[in-house]
Design an enzyme around this catalytic site. Sequence first.
Site, PDB file in Angstrom:
ATOM      1  N   CYS A   2      -0.330  -8.171   6.271  1.00  0.00           N
ATOM      2  CA  CYS A   2      -1.099  -9.378   6.544  1.00  0.00           C
ATOM      3  C   CYS A   2      -2.522  -9.178   6.050  1.00  0.00           C
ATOM      4  O   CYS A   2      -2.992  -8.061   5.897  1.00  0.00           O
ATOM      5  CB  CYS A   2      -1.113  -9.668   8.032  1.00  0.00           C
ATOM      6  SG  CYS A   2       0.548  -9.716   8.729  1.00  0.00           S
ATOM      7  N   ARG A  27      -1.602 -10.993   0.279  1.00  0.00           N
ATOM      8  CA  ARG A  27      -1.109 -10.048   1.280  1.00  0.00           C
ATOM      9  C   ARG A  27       0.001 -10.631   2.153  1.00  0.00           C
ATOM     10  O   ARG A  27       0.712  -9.899   2.833  1.00  0.00           O
ATOM     11  CB  ARG A  27      -2.261  -9.649   2.201  1.00  0.00           C
ATOM     12  CG  ARG A  27      -3.027  -8.507   1.637  1.00  0.00           C
ATOM     13  CD  ARG A  27      -3.912  -7.936   2.703  1.00  0.00           C
ATOM     14  NE  ARG A  27      -4.176  -6.560   2.372  1.00  0.00           N
ATOM     15  CZ  ARG A  27      -3.580  -5.534   2.960  1.00  0.00           C
ATOM     16  NH1 ARG A  27      -2.710  -5.717   3.906  1.00  0.00           N
ATOM     17  NH2 ARG A  27      -3.873  -4.316   2.595  1.00  0.00           N
ATOM     18  N   TRP A  74       2.326 -12.181   7.042  1.00  0.00           N
ATOM     19  CA  TRP A  74       3.641 -11.853   6.480  1.00  0.00           C
ATOM     20  C   TRP A  74       4.487 -11.518   7.698  1.00  0.00           C
ATOM     21  O   TRP A  74       4.256 -10.526   8.373  1.00  0.00           O
ATOM     22  CB  TRP A  74       3.538 -10.661   5.518  1.00  0.00           C
ATOM     23  CG  TRP A  74       4.808 -10.401   4.772  1.00  0.00           C
ATOM     24  CD1 TRP A  74       5.211 -10.976   3.609  1.00  0.00           C
ATOM     25  CD2 TRP A  74       5.856  -9.481   5.147  1.00  0.00           C
ATOM     26  NE1 TRP A  74       6.435 -10.486   3.229  1.00  0.00           N
ATOM     27  CE2 TRP A  74       6.859  -9.564   4.156  1.00  0.00           C
ATOM     28  CE3 TRP A  74       6.043  -8.599   6.216  1.00  0.00           C
ATOM     29  CZ2 TRP A  74       8.025  -8.810   4.203  1.00  0.00           C
ATOM     30  CZ3 TRP A  74       7.200  -7.845   6.258  1.00  0.00           C
ATOM     31  CH2 TRP A  74       8.177  -7.960   5.251  1.00  0.00           C
ATOM     32  N   ASN A 100      -2.635  -6.763  11.949  1.00  0.00           N
ATOM     33  CA  ASN A 100      -1.750  -6.389  10.847  1.00  0.00           C
ATOM     34  C   ASN A 100      -1.055  -5.109  11.282  1.00  0.00           C
ATOM     35  O   ASN A 100      -1.719  -4.137  11.636  1.00  0.00           O
ATOM     36  CB  ASN A 100      -2.588  -6.155   9.578  1.00  0.00           C
ATOM     37  CG  ASN A 100      -1.765  -5.602   8.442  1.00  0.00           C
ATOM     38  OD1 ASN A 100      -0.549  -5.777   8.401  1.00  0.00           O
ATOM     39  ND2 ASN A 100      -2.423  -4.946   7.500  1.00  0.00           N
ATOM     40  N   GLY A 101       0.271  -5.102  11.290  1.00  0.00           N
ATOM     41  CA  GLY A 101       1.002  -3.915  11.707  1.00  0.00           C
ATOM     42  C   GLY A 101       2.143  -4.307  12.623  1.00  0.00           C
ATOM     43  O   GLY A 101       2.518  -5.484  12.689  1.00  0.00           O
ATOM     44  N   GLU A 493      12.328  -1.583 -14.456  1.00  0.00           N
ATOM     45  CA  GLU A 493      11.144  -2.413 -14.217  1.00  0.00           C
ATOM     46  C   GLU A 493      11.383  -3.849 -14.696  1.00  0.00           C
ATOM     47  O   GLU A 493      10.975  -4.814 -14.035  1.00  0.00           O
ATOM     48  CB  GLU A 493       9.935  -1.769 -14.919  1.00  0.00           C
ATOM     49  CG  GLU A 493       8.643  -2.553 -14.867  1.00  0.00           C
ATOM     50  CD  GLU A 493       8.061  -2.745 -13.469  1.00  0.00           C
ATOM     51  OE1 GLU A 493       8.600  -2.196 -12.488  1.00  0.00           O
ATOM     52  OE2 GLU A 493       7.068  -3.488 -13.360  1.00  0.00           O
ATOM     53  N   LYS A 497      11.008  -6.962 -12.240  1.00  0.00           N
ATOM     54  CA  LYS A 497      10.065  -8.072 -12.516  1.00  0.00           C
ATOM     55  C   LYS A 497      10.800  -9.400 -12.483  1.00  0.00           C
ATOM     56  O   LYS A 497      10.344 -10.363 -11.885  1.00  0.00           O
ATOM     57  CB  LYS A 497       9.407  -7.925 -13.894  1.00  0.00           C
ATOM     58  CG  LYS A 497       8.307  -6.961 -14.065  1.00  0.00           C
ATOM     59  CD  LYS A 497       7.002  -7.248 -13.363  1.00  0.00           C
ATOM     60  CE  LYS A 497       7.027  -6.719 -11.965  1.00  0.00           C
ATOM     61  NZ  LYS A 497       6.479  -5.444 -11.703  1.00  0.00           N
ATOM     62  N   GLU A 500      11.999 -10.332  -8.856  1.00  0.00           N
ATOM     63  CA  GLU A 500      11.000 -10.666  -7.844  1.00  0.00           C
ATOM     64  C   GLU A 500      10.308 -11.993  -8.102  1.00  0.00           C
ATOM     65  O   GLU A 500       9.950 -12.680  -7.152  1.00  0.00           O
ATOM     66  CB  GLU A 500      10.018  -9.526  -7.554  1.00  0.00           C
ATOM     67  CG  GLU A 500       9.116  -9.065  -8.627  1.00  0.00           C
ATOM     68  CD  GLU A 500       8.216  -7.906  -8.184  1.00  0.00           C
ATOM     69  OE1 GLU A 500       8.045  -7.642  -6.991  1.00  0.00           O
ATOM     70  OE2 GLU A 500       7.663  -7.255  -9.079  1.00  0.00           O
ATOM     71  N   HIS A 516      30.391   2.316 -16.996  1.00  0.00           N
ATOM     72  CA  HIS A 516      30.919   2.858 -15.750  1.00  0.00           C
ATOM     73  C   HIS A 516      30.857   1.854 -14.607  1.00  0.00           C
ATOM     74  O   HIS A 516      30.894   2.258 -13.446  1.00  0.00           O
ATOM     75  CB  HIS A 516      30.172   4.153 -15.391  1.00  0.00           C
ATOM     76  CG  HIS A 516      30.304   5.200 -16.439  1.00  0.00           C
ATOM     77  ND1 HIS A 516      31.419   5.983 -16.588  1.00  0.00           N
ATOM     78  CD2 HIS A 516      29.464   5.559 -17.442  1.00  0.00           C
ATOM     79  CE1 HIS A 516      31.262   6.797 -17.618  1.00  0.00           C
ATOM     80  NE2 HIS A 516      30.079   6.547 -18.158  1.00  0.00           N
ATOM     81  N   LYS A 615       1.790  -8.390  -1.427  1.00  0.00           N
ATOM     82  CA  LYS A 615       1.275  -7.460  -2.433  1.00  0.00           C
ATOM     83  C   LYS A 615       1.331  -6.020  -1.969  1.00  0.00           C
ATOM     84  O   LYS A 615       1.699  -5.133  -2.726  1.00  0.00           O
ATOM     85  CB  LYS A 615      -0.163  -7.846  -2.788  1.00  0.00           C
ATOM     86  CG  LYS A 615      -0.810  -6.967  -3.845  1.00  0.00           C
ATOM     87  CD  LYS A 615      -0.153  -7.167  -5.193  1.00  0.00           C
ATOM     88  CE  LYS A 615      -0.741  -6.277  -6.260  1.00  0.00           C
ATOM     89  NZ  LYS A 615       0.138  -6.215  -7.451  1.00  0.00           N
TER      90      LYS A 615
HETATM   91  O1  M6R Z   1       0.583  -0.670  -4.016  1.00  0.00           O
HETATM   92  P1  M6R Z   1       1.773   0.126  -4.423  1.00  0.00           P
HETATM   93  O2  M6R Z   1       1.733   0.509  -5.879  1.00  0.00           O
HETATM   94  O3  M6R Z   1       2.010   1.315  -3.560  1.00  0.00           O
HETATM   95  O4  M6R Z   1       2.991  -0.855  -4.254  1.00  0.00           O
HETATM   96  C1  M6R Z   1       4.302  -0.400  -4.436  1.00  0.00           C
HETATM   97  C2  M6R Z   1       5.287  -1.541  -4.478  1.00  0.00           C
HETATM   98  O5  M6R Z   1       5.271  -2.252  -3.275  1.00  0.00           O
HETATM   99  C3  M6R Z   1       4.970  -2.508  -5.628  1.00  0.00           C
HETATM  100  O6  M6R Z   1       4.960  -1.853  -6.854  1.00  0.00           O
HETATM  101  C4  M6R Z   1       6.018  -3.646  -5.665  1.00  0.00           C
HETATM  102  O7  M6R Z   1       7.258  -3.136  -6.015  1.00  0.00           O
HETATM  103  C5  M6R Z   1       5.572  -4.749  -6.621  1.00  0.00           C
HETATM  104  N1  M6R Z   1       5.870  -6.019  -6.035  1.00  0.00           N
HETATM  105  C6  M6R Z   1       6.222  -4.683  -7.939  1.00  0.00           C
HETATM  106  O8  M6R Z   1       5.900  -5.709  -8.786  1.00  0.00           O
END
Ligand code: M6R
Length: 620
Positions: A2, A27, A74, A100-101, A493, A497, A500, A516, A615
């Site tokens: 959050c 966030r 969040w 937050n937590g 990756e 991408k 997400e 496989h 994020k």
């Molecule tokens: O801030 P961080 O690099 O530790 O974050 C790690 C992951 O949460 C972050 O890379 C996440 O997978 C992204 N949404 C990828 O685009």
Amino acid sequence: MCGIVGYIGPAKASQILIDGLKRLEYRGYDSAGVAVHTPAGFAVAKKTGRVANLEREAARHVLTGTCGIGHTRWATHGGVTDANAHPHVSSDGQIALIHNGVIENFSAIKRFVTGKGYTFQSETDTEVLANLIAYHYAKEPAPAADAEPSRLLESVRKSLLHVEGTYGIVVMSRDHPGELVSARRGSPLILGIGRGENLIASDVSAIVGRTQNVVYLKDGELARVTADAFAITSLTQGDDVVPVISQVNWSIADSALGDFAHYMEKEIFEQPQALENAMRGRFSEDGSTAQFGGLNVTPNELRQVDRLLFTACGTAWHACLVTEYLVERFARVPAEVDYASEFRYRNTPLDPNSLLFVLSQSGETIDTLAALREAKRRGYRGLAITNVVGSTIAREADGGIYQHVGPEIGVASTKAFTSQLLLGAMVALYLGRMRDMSYADGKAYVAALKAAPDLVRRTLTQAEHIRGIAQRYAGYNDMLFLGRLALFPIALEGALKLKEISYIHAEGYPAAEMKHGPIALVSERCPSVFFVTKGELFPKVVSSMQEIKARKGPIIAVCTEGLELPPGLADEVIPIPDCHEAVLPIVATIPIQLLAYYIAVARHCDVDKPRNLAKSVTVE
Ligand code: M6R
């Protein structure tokens, strides 16, 4: 996850809080809310959805005070409803709180405060804490005016001694409009020290519009903040903590969107500059190796290292996989990669010559932080590659390397990823030159890294071509990404991408593994993105493509310039410059970022705030 912001000073708090929340929205964006002190008590406005909804809601309330708190949520405990949005006010109206937590023992606390007559409006764990603080506040003797510590501070302290879990909180009391109290355990909090005003926030982005001077709170610290003063004490001992004021090197302009439609687009196109910033000043004068100022490990100690462990989450984990490949290939040091969420519980055997690197853009990811702490608890050295200066991981690591790419706001990581790839390649070079890599190979490697920004610039000129491809493929519901060696993590990756931000099901595999299992997915409705480069594996990758083609699977080939593919094999070709092995993963990433971005735009998805994501993941 959050976003938190608090303000106390002479200005109208609600607008400052809402502006701060807009910059914190990445966030969490399930709901947002503010509470301010008014002569009639707390005025609270909260609403599900984006901060824009809150702004409309706030216009219907009288939010005149100069001290207040704001939050973007969040959701963890309790659904996405107005009632569950923060701030939460205790049932006696005395305490307002943002959090937050996760309060793990919230059921026990809820039973306790319910027994004392407090009632609940929401399903959240946070409201439990608001009522617990109110309970202690009511019991706390009223101190003489200006007495230290304050009644609010003491009631927060007493309450937190009973809390299990993680928190970053900011608390106000109805009867004391001139103070905010804040505390953290496991969730980041920063004090912004202004002139005649002070702020508290989960991220510097909410603060930099008003001050560049910040104090990073540590776990187990409590802060009492007024308009012109602040004091930090330890939660358990109550001792005073001497604050260290740092300067933030980001300005508000760094997080402006400019002419771009989305932060993700902006951050993709910023990558040449971001790479230049990440490598600046980090090559030796003779141009044959890398140099790092903050590793805090001597070359002699590094020569003793016989095993490297890399750990991270999400996209940063993919950067670890590429780094593992490069370190083994160029430095000949055995390397391993683990998900931070697994490493922290796995009890991996470590030996005295093991060295751990954690990678984290935000420097706040709770699993990555826990992995670092676990390694350190066991007496091992833990280094970090991270972007956010002063983040918890940056502060707790024994040393490390800052990415220096400026704020990354798009939830989908782009420039942070390619700069991690660059720094991982530089670590491989540095370790390699301490071992067997020749001077000439070092020079060639450095020259190749220095050329990376220009190669990325060249690849970005494919944007219009990729947009056209994206429009043709935006209607598919499944996609495979296939690469080999250091491009296998880039396939992972690419799949991450795409899923997400566009919600298309996608999977990444080493190209040869496709036979496989994943090949069962292939049909004319499941396209495959292949990374095709020259070298001994070129014919093998072409064979994999033939196998897909034989099953009518459409093929998009991200292919190094100058390679001749059999006619008709690829339906689409995205050329990338041929380059050094250490740079290829960086260059190959650009097309898959653009492809995911343009597909998501074509599907009308909310690119910068994909559903269910936030994020930085600061809860387990
Ligand atoms: O801030 P961080 O690099 O530790 O974050 C790690 C992951 O949460 C972050 O890379 C996440 O997978 C992204 N949404 C990828 O685009």
